[in-house]
Design a protein around this motif. Structure first.
Motif, PDB file in Angstrom:
ATOM      1  N   GLY A 258       0.792  -1.225   0.000  1.00  0.00           N
ATOM      2  CA  GLY A 258       0.000   0.000   0.000  1.00  0.00           C
ATOM      3  C   GLY A 258       0.826   1.278   0.000  1.00  0.00           C
ATOM      4  O   GLY A 258       0.290   2.376   0.010  1.00  0.00           O
ATOM      5  N   MET A 259       2.167   1.135   0.021  1.00  0.00           N
ATOM      6  CA  MET A 259       2.992   2.339   0.037  1.00  0.00           C
ATOM      7  C   MET A 259       3.581   2.602  -1.324  1.00  0.00           C
ATOM      8  O   MET A 259       3.981   1.667  -2.022  1.00  0.00           O
ATOM      9  CB  MET A 259       4.145   2.152   1.008  1.00  0.00           C
ATOM     10  N   PHE A 260       3.657   3.870  -1.679  1.00  0.00           N
ATOM     11  CA  PHE A 260       4.383   4.219  -2.906  1.00  0.00           C
ATOM     12  C   PHE A 260       5.119   5.529  -2.676  1.00  0.00           C
ATOM     13  O   PHE A 260       4.886   6.234  -1.692  1.00  0.00           O
ATOM     14  CB  PHE A 260       3.435   4.285  -4.120  1.00  0.00           C
ATOM     15  N   ILE A 261       6.073   5.813  -3.590  1.00  0.00           N
ATOM     16  CA  ILE A 261       6.839   7.048  -3.458  1.00  0.00           C
ATOM     17  C   ILE A 261       6.758   7.812  -4.774  1.00  0.00           C
ATOM     18  O   ILE A 261       6.557   7.217  -5.843  1.00  0.00           O
ATOM     19  CB  ILE A 261       8.322   6.764  -3.136  1.00  0.00           C
ATOM     20  N   THR A 262       6.913   9.134  -4.687  1.00  0.00           N
ATOM     21  CA  THR A 262       6.926   9.954  -5.902  1.00  0.00           C
ATOM     22  C   THR A 262       8.109  10.906  -5.826  1.00  0.00           C
ATOM     23  O   THR A 262       8.559  11.260  -4.734  1.00  0.00           O
ATOM     24  CB  THR A 262       5.649  10.812  -6.019  1.00  0.00           C
ATOM     25  N   GLY A 263       8.615  11.293  -6.985  1.00  0.00           N
ATOM     26  CA  GLY A 263       9.708  12.269  -7.034  1.00  0.00           C
ATOM     27  C   GLY A 263       9.198  13.542  -7.678  1.00  0.00           C
ATOM     28  O   GLY A 263       8.533  13.502  -8.716  1.00  0.00           O
ATOM     29  N   ASP A 264       9.491  14.676  -7.049  1.00  0.00           N
ATOM     30  CA  ASP A 264       8.989  15.955  -7.557  1.00  0.00           C
ATOM     31  C   ASP A 264       9.910  16.471  -8.655  1.00  0.00           C
ATOM     32  O   ASP A 264      11.127  16.496  -8.492  1.00  0.00           O
ATOM     33  CB  ASP A 264       8.938  16.955  -6.403  1.00  0.00           C
ATOM     34  N   SER A 265       9.327  16.916  -9.770  1.00  0.00           N
ATOM     35  CA  SER A 265      10.182  17.311 -10.890  1.00  0.00           C
ATOM     36  C   SER A 265      10.663  18.760 -10.782  1.00  0.00           C
ATOM     37  O   SER A 265      11.491  19.185 -11.573  1.00  0.00           O
ATOM     38  CB  SER A 265       9.438  17.104 -12.208  1.00  0.00           C
ATOM     39  N   GLN A 266      10.125  19.527  -9.815  1.00  0.00           N
ATOM     40  CA  GLN A 266      10.577  20.923  -9.671  1.00  0.00           C
ATOM     41  C   GLN A 266      11.729  21.012  -8.673  1.00  0.00           C
ATOM     42  O   GLN A 266      12.738  21.638  -8.933  1.00  0.00           O
ATOM     43  CB  GLN A 266       9.420  21.823  -9.171  1.00  0.00           C
ATOM     44  N   VAL A 267      11.560  20.383  -7.525  1.00  0.00           N
ATOM     45  CA  VAL A 267      12.628  20.359  -6.515  1.00  0.00           C
ATOM     46  C   VAL A 267      12.844  18.902  -6.141  1.00  0.00           C
ATOM     47  O   VAL A 267      11.960  18.075  -6.333  1.00  0.00           O
ATOM     48  CB  VAL A 267      12.211  21.135  -5.249  1.00  0.00           C
ATOM     49  N   GLY A 268      14.002  18.608  -5.580  1.00  0.00           N
ATOM     50  CA  GLY A 268      14.315  17.196  -5.317  1.00  0.00           C
ATOM     51  C   GLY A 268      13.663  16.655  -4.070  1.00  0.00           C
ATOM     52  O   GLY A 268      14.332  16.201  -3.139  1.00  0.00           O
ATOM     53  N   VAL A 269      12.315  16.671  -4.022  1.00  0.00           N
ATOM     54  CA  VAL A 269      11.622  16.140  -2.848  1.00  0.00           C
ATOM     55  C   VAL A 269      11.082  14.743  -3.151  1.00  0.00           C
ATOM     56  O   VAL A 269      10.411  14.541  -4.159  1.00  0.00           O
ATOM     57  CB  VAL A 269      10.454  17.072  -2.427  1.00  0.00           C
ATOM     58  N   LEU A 270      11.411  13.811  -2.255  1.00  0.00           N
ATOM     59  CA  LEU A 270      10.885  12.453  -2.368  1.00  0.00           C
ATOM     60  C   LEU A 270       9.692  12.380  -1.416  1.00  0.00           C
ATOM     61  O   LEU A 270       9.831  12.644  -0.226  1.00  0.00           O
ATOM     62  CB  LEU A 270      11.958  11.451  -1.940  1.00  0.00           C
ATOM     63  N   ARG A 271       8.508  12.061  -1.945  1.00  0.00           N
ATOM     64  CA  ARG A 271       7.327  11.992  -1.066  1.00  0.00           C
ATOM     65  C   ARG A 271       6.932  10.533  -0.883  1.00  0.00           C
ATOM     66  O   ARG A 271       6.948   9.750  -1.822  1.00  0.00           O
ATOM     67  CB  ARG A 271       6.148  12.770  -1.664  1.00  0.00           C
ATOM     68  N   ILE A 272       6.566  10.218   0.351  1.00  0.00           N
ATOM     69  CA  ILE A 272       6.162   8.846   0.662  1.00  0.00           C
ATOM     70  C   ILE A 272       4.664   8.862   0.953  1.00  0.00           C
ATOM     71  O   ILE A 272       4.187   9.705   1.720  1.00  0.00           O
ATOM     72  CB  ILE A 272       6.986   8.337   1.846  1.00  0.00           C
ATOM     73  N   TRP A 273       3.915   7.980   0.309  1.00  0.00           N
ATOM     74  CA  TRP A 273       2.448   7.971   0.416  1.00  0.00           C
ATOM     75  C   TRP A 273       1.969   6.605   0.857  1.00  0.00           C
ATOM     76  O   TRP A 273       2.630   5.599   0.655  1.00  0.00           O
ATOM     77  CB  TRP A 273       1.806   8.252  -0.952  1.00  0.00           C
ATOM     78  N   ASN A 274       0.722   6.615   1.395  1.00  0.00           N
ATOM     79  CA  ASN A 274       0.043   5.350   1.607  1.00  0.00           C
ATOM     80  C   ASN A 274      -1.314   5.475   0.927  1.00  0.00           C
ATOM     81  O   ASN A 274      -1.939   6.539   1.001  1.00  0.00           O
ATOM     82  CB  ASN A 274      -0.127   5.099   3.100  1.00  0.00           C
TER      83      ASN A 274
END
Length: 1282
Positions: A258-274
């Motif tokens: 149920g977890m996934f991650i995304t990478g932001d294309s404007q700034v180098g932020v890795l977001r973790i989601w459920n």
């Protein structure tokens, strides 16, 4: 024999153009630069990823890669020249190629439902499926997936549901196909687009691994949705924190359902989601630049010392205390999953991020992603190298750490050329394809000047005059070479009949400049006159001339490279072409004169090679095949004239050492020959046949400094020449440590000493001052380069250093300043209980979230150094372990004595001893890590740092750094003597090849009991009797005639060894063969022989002159000698632990026994029994992680113990273990050789055998030659790879 050695590699960055350009499988991951694919593999021993290979089969931009789901060794790649290639990573070779006429494979993927099939699609379809092998091989078209209304961005097969596939389109819609169901074309567009014809491309698509129908979709503007592919219903829309955030890439985390991650294309932020929450669980800011793509590795890397219990790092036993469950705040209920993410960024950066530990396991901060057209060392700080690239940036690299230090602001279009300002001006001039030229102030980080005189025409070359720092020349496609001052005032516009590609200021005359033009001519202009006409025009090339370069050492000499594939040498004073160097098969680009040897010239070409020329005769001394594409720039290191860098269309920069080209010169320095044999004048040095002499500024300066010294200059002379001749990468670090050991005053150590491997007596001192510095530094207005750490990061780093130094209170206070109360509290009692109580009160005023517990502060507070050192070593953090143990040795840790059984208490001395042992253990582990990374010199530094001179010397010799070993050993004196003598002996063997016999004798005369070594040298000497007698006299041996008489006397007395010795020195050395061979055979026939009784005779016999050994009359003796040397070589290899060549030596001996007429007391069955026994009994010690333990049988144990009885101990106890030379770990791009010993592809330097075709790795060649002097081809020719 003379080889240019590769000593460093700057890998390219990840390309930002296409979608699927990073992939991972098991313990490997790969990313694509524009033209090559870089594959990294986990080294289980150190738990870190290392560059394993570079695949550069594609000649045009790579569009996608995909790892095979059921075979971790295979991956597929596609490129814009319509190629699809299947590549086997383990064997590093192409298995299949498809030249698809059906369009560009813009997106591609292995089919999950079929064994060997790859699907690819371009634009609007159709989807092609290429079955690689089997009865149905060939390309078929997917029945439904074609004629789309919008281009395909990417597609994904379902991993469980057979044949189910989804396509994402540019208009934001999806198309879903599955066998037996109705096709769904162009469905599920984001709601905001319904009924419009706006586009919102699908940027990422991934099937939910736990469901057959759920699918995660990201659109560029609309964001992320979870959709049901059956009911075509949007289940959840996820909310990004701000409108500015946008997602380019996403991935499920397999270890956390149920977890996934995304990478932001404007700034180098890795977001973790459920999936159960519409907002991110966590945001991790990893870099300033945006993400381009990411990929989660399925299995986290294995730990080296795996701890059996499941909880991480809890040592559980029957008496352990219960571990209380942590109290969780709302957000932490989703704890971060353990997992590693391969992250690729838009600036070409590539890294591997450990989500559980929130740290980078590996990060290459930036890299060029396109052709690098030019590279230049900084004149006043040669550790910096600038590169100019097609990607629109100039980057400056530190060549010792191979990391980027600065990058030019903004994108300048294509940058063709760069030139450093002279002296310490810290500026770089750059030339672009459409935007004129500019000056970039590196320190200030901004463009300070622009030149637009050429308009929009491309500027191919820019050259800042080093004799007159106000003048800059540029030449352009508009046919002008323009000279202007740095403030933009034009001094000259030299008009040419066609485009001008190259210009170069003379280094001897500040007013002279040469140009290379499309009209095939080279022109020379004199800037001091007002005339716009050239002084000289040189014609001869048959195609356009590109670069021109003046010789730095010879007045009036220049060279030019051309599209006709040749390099021409011109003499300005005589109006003549002195030489044409032909050999390249494509246009020549890079050109570089060596700054010390006046006749040495290097050229780089579109044929992917670099050639080294002796311009006196026009001969090519060496050709280097390591680049994977056109070679554009070559540059020479200002203070190490035999180190050069090259750059190429393959987007890499490589560092090379040219020292092997001047071996005789290097040995003259070691042998303490006169200045005349080391330094010369140019006129003498360029006469044909003169051995190499140094004629440049670096060597002149060394000589002047040495002549100023009082007392014995030998130590300084060895050090300075060694630094001038060896490549960067630790030699200066090594010499600093030697100076410390020899008792030099610390105030004389250079500034950069504290950046390298420190001697143990300085480690704590320097790290303490570094911690204080970090605490006080406030950020200056222009930060210090790329990704400057924030104040918090600096304080954190300072706190960590204070902690490792045992300064607990300082750590607590810094932690409080950072708001990390719990960390401060947990170690405060280590200061005093009173201090802890006081902190508790301050803590009450604050309420702060609880953080994860940390092993480190606890261990240090209770002084459990062993556990901590093991913890660090288990994570591969060897440098950390070293620091902690050293602090313990200096008594900085409070050891809280745990109650010992029976009330005994240890004295502190015992603890000290314990720590000392641990310190050596950690240093050895760190040294081995450097050594396995192909950095033998730094490995030696680790040993010197803890005063272990013997091991330091051993690592230099095993890395084949023989000259360095002799220099350092000579300076260190007595304790290094045995190893120094061994290195001298190997160097003398090298001299015998070149051949320089006198020098070889000089080296051997430096060894105290040298008689036997000198005998071998004279025995092998192939010249006439008069010359031989001169050499005998030098070596204090009887004349050739005398030796014959002595041999006959010894023979009559029955003294075998003396008989063999003197026969070999006589004019009939073949008489020694039967005497020596019979002696050896007789001994081997008895049951209780040992190696030490027969090896001296055999070793001596192997020095028989080659032309005598190859005589027809000696055939039988020769074959028997080869068999015996092969067998004894195998035993020696076992003794020296040369694992990789033991089987090859046994196999070689068996083959000779089978194929040649010999009568020796050896049986093939006996050989294979010994080899099996050796394998069985040693395999368990060298167990790799996966194999099941192998138990030897009793009979095998018997055979092996007999072997060991024969072997006895190795005399040079420390020099045991395989050889591994510098650069062994650097993958070659295009130059692939298969070893004739192992049948595997050779990684690192290659050594060719005497037939010129068979190759073995240089490491294997060195080990072979140390145990068996004869070539593996069984010809009787001696092997000499030193």
């Amino acid at each position: 024999m003379y080889q240019v050695r590769q000593v460093g590699l700057l890998a390219a960055g990840c390309q930002p153009w296409n979608k699927d350009v990073c992939a991972a499988s098991g313990d490997r991951f790969a990313y694509c630069a524009t033209l090559a694919i870089y594959i990294y593999q986990l080294d289980h021993r150190y738990n870190e990823f290392k560059l394993h290979s570079i695949m550069s089969e594609h000649k045009k931009t790579i569009t996608a890669i995909s790892w095979c789901p059921h075979n971790p060794d295979l991956f597929a790649s596609g490129s814009t020249d319509n190629l699809v290639i299947i590549w086997n990573v383990a064997e590093q070779k192409v298995i299949a190629k498809l030249d698809s006429q059906k369009g560009i494979p813009a997106s591609l993927s292995w089919c999950w439902n079929a064994g060997d099939a790859v699907a690819f699609v371009s634009h609007r379809g159709p989807l092609f499926i290429w079955t690689i092998s089997g009865p149905d091989s060939g390309v078929t078209v997917h029945k439904e997936a074609h004629s789309f209304l919008s281009d395909v961005c990417l597609f994904r097969w379902h991993t469980q549901k057979k044949g189910k596939v989804v396509f994402g389109h540019i208009d934001g819609s999806l198309s879903i196909f599955q066998p037996g169901n109705k096709n769904q074309k162009h469905v599920l567009r984001p709601e905001s687009l319904e009924g419009t014809d706006e586009e919102d491309p699908v940027t990422a698509l991934e099937w939910d691994p736990l469901s057959t129908d759920y699918l995660l979709v990201a659109n560029l503007h609309y964001g992320i949705r979870l959709v049901d592919s059956e009911s075509l219903y949007c289940i959840t829309t996820f909310n990004l924190p701000s409108a500015a955030a946008s997602v380019q890439c996403l991935a499920w985390v397999p270890s956390a359902p149920g977890m996934f991650i995304t990478g932001d294309s404007q700034v180098g932020v890795l977001r973790i989601w459920n999936v159960s929450k519409t907002t991110p669980v966590d945001n991790l800011k990893l870099k300033k630049t945006g993400f381009h793509c990411l990929h989660v590795l399925n299995s986290p890397p294995k730990k080296k010392f795996s701890i059996q219990s499941l909880t991480k790092n809890h040592y559980t036993s029957s008496t352990s205390e219960a571990v209380p469950p942590p109290t969780l705040t709302q957000n932490q209920a989703f704890s971060l999953p353990p997992g590693h993410v391969v992250c690729c960024f838009l600036d070409g950066g590539v890294g591997l991020y450990d989500m559980g530990a929130k740290k980078w396991d590996f990060l290459r901060d930036l890299g060029h992603v396109e052709t690098i057209f030019d590279c230049k060392f900084k004149p006043d700080d040669p550790n910096l190298l600038a590169t100019a690239s097609f990607d629109g940036t100039i980057k400056v690299w530190d060549i010792n750490t191979l990391t980027a230090v600065y990058t030019s602001p903004g994108n300048e279009g294509v940058i063709y050329s760069l030139s450093w300002a002279p002296g310490d001006l810290n500026c770089i001039a750059g030339a672009t394809s459409r935007n004129g030229a500019f000056i970039w102030d590196v320190q200030k980080g901004k463009m300070v000047q622009r030149f637009n005189e050429h308009g929009k025409n491309g500027i191919f070359c820019i050259s800042w005059s080093h004799k007159d720092s106000k003048r800059i020349a540029t030449c352009s496609g508009d046919g002008f070479c323009i000279i202007r001052t740095i403030d933009g005032k034009v001094l000259h516009k030299y008009k040419h009949p066609a485009a001008v590609f190259g210009c170069d200021w003379s280094q001897n005359n500040k007013d002279m400049i040469a140009t290379g033009c499309e009209d095939k001519n080279v022109r020379v202009y004199y800037v001091a006159t007002s005339s716009d006409q050239p002084l000289k025009v040189f014609s001869g090339h048959t195609a356009k001339v590109f670069h021109v370069k003046w010789s730095p050492l010879r007045e009036g000499i220049l060279c030019s490279g051309s599209d006709d594939g040749s390099v021409r040498i011109w003499d300005y004073t005589q109006d003549a072409c002195m030489n044409v160097l032909s050999g390249h098969t494509a246009p020549v680009r890079g050109l570089m004169w060596n700054t010390e040897i006046p006749y040495l010239l290097l050229s780089g070409s579109w044929d992917y090679t670099i050639k080294v020329w002796d311009t006196r005769e026009g001969t090519c001394l060496d050709t280097v095949y390591d680049h994977g594409a056109d070679v554009y720039g070559l540059t020479c290191h200002p203070s190490r004239p035999f180190t050069m860098a090259s750059c190429s269309r393959d987007s890499t920069v490589r560092l090379w050492s040219l020292t092997p080209l001047i071996t005789p010169l290097q040995i003259n320095v070691l042998a303490d020959r006169s200045w005349e044999e080391i330094i010369g004048n140019t006129d003498y040095a360029i006469k044909q046949g003169t051995p190499p002499l140094l004629c440049g500024k670096v060597s002149r300066d060394i000589r002047q400094e040495i002549e100023k010294l009082t007392g014995n200059p030998r130590v300084k002379k060895l050090r300075w020449f060694s630094e001038c001749l060896s490549p960067p990468g630790g030699s200066d670090n090594l010499w600093n440590l030697v100076a410390v050991i020899k008792g030099q005053d610390d105030s004389l150590l250079p500034q950069n000493y504290c950046k390298g491997i420190l001697h143990l007596k300085h480690l704590i001192k320097f790290r303490t001052s570094e911690a204080q510095e970090l605490t006080t530094v406030k950020m200056s207005k222009f930060g210090g380069g790329i990704g400057v750490p924030t104040k918090e990061e600096r304080l954190k780093e300072a706190a960590e250093i204070h902690l490792r130094l045992g300064q607990i209170q300082r750590y607590c206070e810094l932690m409080v300043e950072l708001g990390e109360w719990d960390k401060a509290l947990s170690v405060a009692p280590g200061v005093s209980v009173k201090y802890w109580k006081k902190l508790m009160q301050r803590r009450a005023d604050q309420l702060i979230q609880e953080d994860k517990d940390d092993v480190i502060p606890y261990c240090i507070a209770i002084g459990d150094v062993k556990k901590l050192a093991n913890f660090f070593m288990s994570r591969g953090q060897l440098k950390e372990a070293l620091l902690v143990v050293q602090a313990a040795c200096e008594g900085n840790m409070q050891t809280i004595h745990v109650s010992t059984p029976k009330g005994a208490s240890y004295s502190d001395d015992i603890y000290k001893e314990d720590f000392n042992e641990l310190l050596h253990e950690v240093s050895e582990e760190l040294a081995e890590w450097y050594f396995q990374d192909g950095r033998a010199v730094l490995a030696a530094c680790c040993h010197l740092a803890v005063d272990n001179i013997e091991l330091a010397m051993a690592y230099l010799i095993r890395g084949n750094e023989l000259e360095l070993a002799v220099c350092v050993g000579t300076v260190l004196g007595e304790s290094a003597a045995p190893a120094t003598h061994y290195a001298l002996e190997l160097l003398a063997r090298k001299c015998m090849m070149i051949p320089i016999w006198n020098l070889a004798a000089d080296l051997l005369l430096m060894i105290p009991d040298n008689e036997l070594h000198l005998v071998k040298l004279c025995a092998f000497y192939p010249e006439c009797i008069e010359d031989a007698n001169d050499l005998h006299e030098k070596c204090k041996l009887p004349t050739v005639e005398e030796c014959m008489r002595l041999a006959e006397t010894a023979c009559a007395d029955g003294n075998i060894f003396e008989t063999v010795k003197y026969y070999l020195l006589s004019q009939e050395p073949e008489k020694a063969l039967p005497v020596g061979i019979d002696f050896v055979k007789e001994h081997i026939s008895s049951s209780n022989w040992t190696l030490d009784t027969i090896y001296p005779v055999l070793d001596l016999l192997s020095y028989i002159r080659t032309e005598k050994l190859l005589l027809h009359t000696c055939t039988v003796a020769r074959n028997e000698l080869l068999v015996l040397c092969g067998y004894i070589g195998a035993l020696l290899a076992i003794r020296k632990q040369y694992q990789s060549i033991v089987p090859a030596l046994y196999e070689y001996t068996s083959q000779l026994l089978k194929r040649r007429e010999v009568s020796v007391p050896l049986k093939i069955e006996q050989l294979s029994a010994e080899l099996d026994a050796w394998r069985a009994c040693t395999q368990s010690t060298y167990e790799s992680l996966e194999d099941s333990p192998y138990t030897p049988s009793d009979s095998q144990r018997m055979v092996y113990s007999t072997l060991l009885r024969r072997l006895k101990e190795e005399s040079l106890q420390r020099i045991i273990g395989p050889d591994y030379v510098t650069g062994s770990n650097l993958p070659s791009h295009s130059d692939i050789h298969i070893s004739c010993l192992t049948g595997l592809k050779i990684q690192g330097p290659v050594f060719f055998l005497e037939d010129g075709k068979s190759a073995i790795s240089l490491n294997d060649a060195l080990m072979w030659a140390k145990v068996n002097p004869f070539s593996p081809l069984g010809t009787g020719i001696r092997l000499n790879p030193f």
